[in-house]
Motif scaffolding. Sequence first.
Motif, mmCIF file in Angstrom:
data_model
loop_
_atom_site.group_PDB
_atom_site.id
_atom_site.type_symbol
_atom_site.label_atom_id
_atom_site.label_comp_id
_atom_site.label_asym_id
_atom_site.label_seq_id
_atom_site.Cartn_x
_atom_site.Cartn_y
_atom_site.Cartn_z
ATOM 1 N N LEU A 256 0.819 -1.212 0.000
ATOM 2 C CA LEU A 256 0.000 0.000 0.000
ATOM 3 C C LEU A 256 0.850 1.258 0.000
ATOM 4 C CD1 LEU A 256 -2.809 -1.021 2.543
ATOM 5 C CD2 LEU A 256 -2.920 -1.005 0.050
ATOM 6 N N ARG A 257 1.996 1.221 0.679
ATOM 7 C CA ARG A 257 2.826 2.407 0.790
ATOM 8 C C ARG A 257 3.808 2.505 -0.374
ATOM 9 N NH1 ARG A 257 5.437 3.159 6.607
ATOM 10 N NH2 ARG A 257 6.415 4.814 5.362
ATOM 11 N N GLY A 258 4.305 3.707 -0.612
ATOM 12 C CA GLY A 258 5.338 3.933 -1.607
ATOM 13 C C GLY A 258 6.614 4.409 -0.944
ATOM 14 N N PHE A 259 7.670 4.516 -1.735
ATOM 15 C CA PHE A 259 8.936 4.991 -1.199
ATOM 16 C C PHE A 259 8.895 6.506 -0.998
ATOM 17 C CE2 PHE A 259 10.415 0.926 -2.742
ATOM 18 C CZ PHE A 259 11.434 0.599 -1.847
ATOM 19 N N PRO A 260 9.501 7.004 0.058
ATOM 20 C CA PRO A 260 9.608 8.462 0.214
ATOM 21 C C PRO A 260 10.535 9.017 -0.861
ATOM 22 C CG PRO A 260 10.866 7.321 1.907
ATOM 23 C CD PRO A 260 10.061 6.273 1.202
ATOM 24 N N PRO A 261 10.277 10.225 -1.334
ATOM 25 C CA PRO A 261 11.109 10.821 -2.404
ATOM 26 C C PRO A 261 12.592 10.836 -2.079
ATOM 27 C CG PRO A 261 9.139 12.139 -2.040
ATOM 28 C CD PRO A 261 9.167 11.110 -0.948
ATOM 29 N N SER A 262 12.931 10.973 -0.817
ATOM 30 C CA SER A 262 14.340 11.038 -0.431
ATOM 31 C C SER A 262 15.087 9.749 -0.742
ATOM 32 C CB SER A 262 14.457 11.336 1.072
ATOM 33 O OG SER A 262 13.792 10.334 1.830
ATOM 34 N N LEU A 263 14.351 8.608 -0.768
ATOM 35 C CA LEU A 263 14.983 7.328 -1.056
ATOM 36 C C LEU A 263 14.971 6.986 -2.544
ATOM 37 C CD1 LEU A 263 13.862 4.870 1.796
ATOM 38 C CD2 LEU A 263 16.100 5.904 1.449
ATOM 39 N N LEU A 264 14.019 7.550 -3.298
ATOM 40 C CA LEU A 264 13.858 7.146 -4.693
ATOM 41 C C LEU A 264 15.098 7.438 -5.537
ATOM 42 C CD1 LEU A 264 10.151 7.976 -5.607
ATOM 43 C CD2 LEU A 264 11.258 5.736 -5.539
ATOM 44 N N SER A 265 15.637 8.645 -5.419
ATOM 45 C CA SER A 265 16.810 8.984 -6.233
ATOM 46 C C SER A 265 17.997 8.114 -5.843
ATOM 47 C CB SER A 265 17.151 10.462 -6.074
ATOM 48 O OG SER A 265 17.434 10.775 -4.719
ATOM 49 N N GLU A 266 18.129 7.818 -4.562
ATOM 50 C CA GLU A 266 19.212 6.942 -4.111
ATOM 51 C C GLU A 266 19.037 5.535 -4.667
ATOM 52 O OE1 GLU A 266 21.181 5.183 0.041
ATOM 53 O OE2 GLU A 266 19.566 6.676 0.118
ATOM 54 N N ILE A 267 17.784 5.069 -4.723
ATOM 55 C CA ILE A 267 17.506 3.731 -5.247
ATOM 56 C C ILE A 267 17.874 3.633 -6.723
ATOM 57 C CG2 ILE A 267 15.585 2.226 -5.917
ATOM 58 C CD1 ILE A 267 14.351 2.793 -3.188
ATOM 59 N N MET A 268 17.535 4.646 -7.512
ATOM 60 C CA MET A 268 17.844 4.622 -8.944
ATOM 61 C C MET A 268 19.354 4.578 -9.186
ATOM 62 S SD MET A 268 14.997 4.385 -10.370
ATOM 63 C CE MET A 268 13.272 4.587 -9.905
ATOM 64 N N GLN A 269 20.101 5.341 -8.432
ATOM 65 C CA GLN A 269 21.550 5.320 -8.565
ATOM 66 C C GLN A 269 22.124 3.978 -8.103
ATOM 67 O OE1 GLN A 269 23.070 8.689 -6.401
ATOM 68 N NE2 GLN A 269 21.916 10.179 -7.599
ATOM 69 N N THR A 270 21.572 3.466 -7.007
ATOM 70 C CA THR A 270 22.042 2.187 -6.487
ATOM 71 C C THR A 270 21.730 1.054 -7.460
ATOM 72 O OG1 THR A 270 21.660 2.978 -4.230
ATOM 73 C CG2 THR A 270 21.928 0.610 -4.521
ATOM 74 N N ALA A 271 20.578 1.122 -8.137
ATOM 75 C CA ALA A 271 20.186 0.072 -9.081
ATOM 76 C C ALA A 271 21.230 -0.086 -10.182
ATOM 77 C CB ALA A 271 18.817 0.390 -9.679
ATOM 78 N N ARG A 272 21.724 1.030 -10.705
ATOM 79 C CA ARG A 272 22.747 0.960 -11.755
ATOM 80 C C ARG A 272 24.033 0.341 -11.222
ATOM 81 N NH1 ARG A 272 20.552 6.266 -12.875
ATOM 82 N NH2 ARG A 272 19.543 6.336 -14.921
ATOM 83 N N ARG A 273 24.401 0.723 -10.031
ATOM 84 C CA ARG A 273 25.644 0.207 -9.455
ATOM 85 C C ARG A 273 25.540 -1.293 -9.167
ATOM 86 N NH1 ARG A 273 25.712 3.257 -5.454
ATOM 87 N NH2 ARG A 273 25.374 1.875 -3.665
ATOM 88 N N VAL A 274 24.414 -1.717 -8.608
ATOM 89 C CA VAL A 274 24.217 -3.131 -8.312
ATOM 90 C C VAL A 274 24.133 -3.937 -9.605
ATOM 91 C CG1 VAL A 274 22.603 -4.814 -7.344
ATOM 92 C CG2 VAL A 274 23.109 -2.712 -6.087
ATOM 93 N N ALA A 275 23.449 -3.384 -10.615
ATOM 94 C CA ALA A 275 23.259 -4.097 -11.876
ATOM 95 C C ALA A 275 24.583 -4.415 -12.555
ATOM 96 C CB ALA A 275 22.365 -3.290 -12.815
ATOM 97 N N ARG A 276 25.567 -3.533 -12.427
ATOM 98 C CA ARG A 276 26.873 -3.785 -13.039
ATOM 99 C C ARG A 276 27.454 -5.111 -12.532
ATOM 100 N NH1 ARG A 276 29.107 0.427 -11.480
ATOM 101 N NH2 ARG A 276 28.922 1.736 -13.341
ATOM 102 N N ASP A 277 27.372 -5.316 -11.236
ATOM 103 C CA ASP A 277 27.870 -6.568 -10.656
ATOM 104 C C ASP A 277 26.964 -7.742 -10.998
ATOM 105 O OD1 ASP A 277 29.950 -5.133 -9.493
ATOM 106 O OD2 ASP A 277 28.829 -4.778 -7.633
ATOM 107 N N GLU A 278 25.655 -7.476 -11.083
ATOM 108 C CA GLU A 278 24.704 -8.546 -11.387
ATOM 109 C C GLU A 278 24.926 -9.104 -12.801
ATOM 110 O OE1 GLU A 278 21.059 -8.813 -9.135
ATOM 111 O OE2 GLU A 278 22.998 -9.256 -8.241
ATOM 112 N N PHE A 279 25.193 -8.235 -13.762
ATOM 113 C CA PHE A 279 25.438 -8.704 -15.132
ATOM 114 C C PHE A 279 26.706 -9.547 -15.199
ATOM 115 C CE2 PHE A 279 22.436 -5.366 -16.554
ATOM 116 C CZ PHE A 279 21.672 -6.133 -17.425
ATOM 117 N N ALA A 280 27.730 -9.164 -14.465
ATOM 118 C CA ALA A 280 28.958 -9.952 -14.435
ATOM 119 C C ALA A 280 28.693 -11.325 -13.817
ATOM 120 C CB ALA A 280 30.039 -9.206 -13.651
ATOM 121 N N LYS A 281 27.904 -11.350 -12.746
ATOM 122 C CA LYS A 281 27.565 -12.617 -12.104
ATOM 123 C C LYS A 281 26.706 -13.479 -13.029
ATOM 124 C CE LYS A 281 26.297 -12.331 -7.834
ATOM 125 N NZ LYS A 281 25.467 -12.062 -6.618
#
Length: 290
Positions: A256-281
């Motif tokens: 029911l709840r969504g992410f607070p705006p303060s976390l959303l931008s951090e999540i988008m940046q983190t997603a790219r960083r995590v994905a780099r390692d995920e593709f290698a794995k």
Amino acid sequence: MTSLILSPSEQDFITRGVEKGFRADGRGSLDRREVTLRTNMISQANGSARCRIGHLGLGTDVLVGIKAEVNTWTPGEPESLGSIVCNVECSPSAAQEFEGRGAEDLNVELTQTLDRMFNGPQSGIDMAKLCIIPKQAYWVLHVDALVLDVKGGIVDALVWATRAALLSTKLPRVVVESIADEDGNLQSEFDVVDDAEDQVAIEGVENLPLSVTFNQIGKRFVIDASEQEEAVTQASLTVAVSPQLEICAVQKGGFLRGFPPSLLSEIMQTARRVARDEFAKFKELYETAA
């Protein structure tokens, strides 16, 4: 996506732990559980894969099969594009709440999530290459996924298995010829070569995305939440990232709840960083999966 009920003390332990940077199973906030990947599991399919995230019996297990068929074009459909049709079903044995018709809503939600990631240009697949003859015939790739066990992180397991299955998919070679009719007009006809040794991969399949699902617990977030962590999750967000580290789809989870705006931008940046390692794995696992 879990019906697990935790006591207040268990909930508080998990929440406080995540906020302080540690998890009950010893992982860091951005660590994924062990991933097992196998391809070519279904001999009758054009491609298939099985992915398990977590240990046997304690993780989420998904089987995906790809079946290709030639469809006849009808008015109203794209004139020169193929298509991908996704379907997800949760086995009644995967969780007690899936018995009877208990998984219907989840099946629809997961099917829509896969469709938004893989059916269209955002998938990276060249849909025009799936067209055989414009306004006449095209390939349809049926992505059928079966969830065998659920212990958290179901969306990411589905995406990993689907990506591996599509990478392993081989299509029969199609021969297109132009033949003159009685009036001398050229008409295009095609023939599907029935030879297991004469098959081709899907063009653009190497551009398929992987997903990273973030679960907010307390004031922070984790990826690849366990079943216990999902039980205290306040909001979830799945971010699909291409091999070029571009965000190509975002899907909010069924909370029911969504992410607070303060976390959303951090999540988008983190997603790219995590994905780099995920593709290698993923590449390492896929090369040894056959």
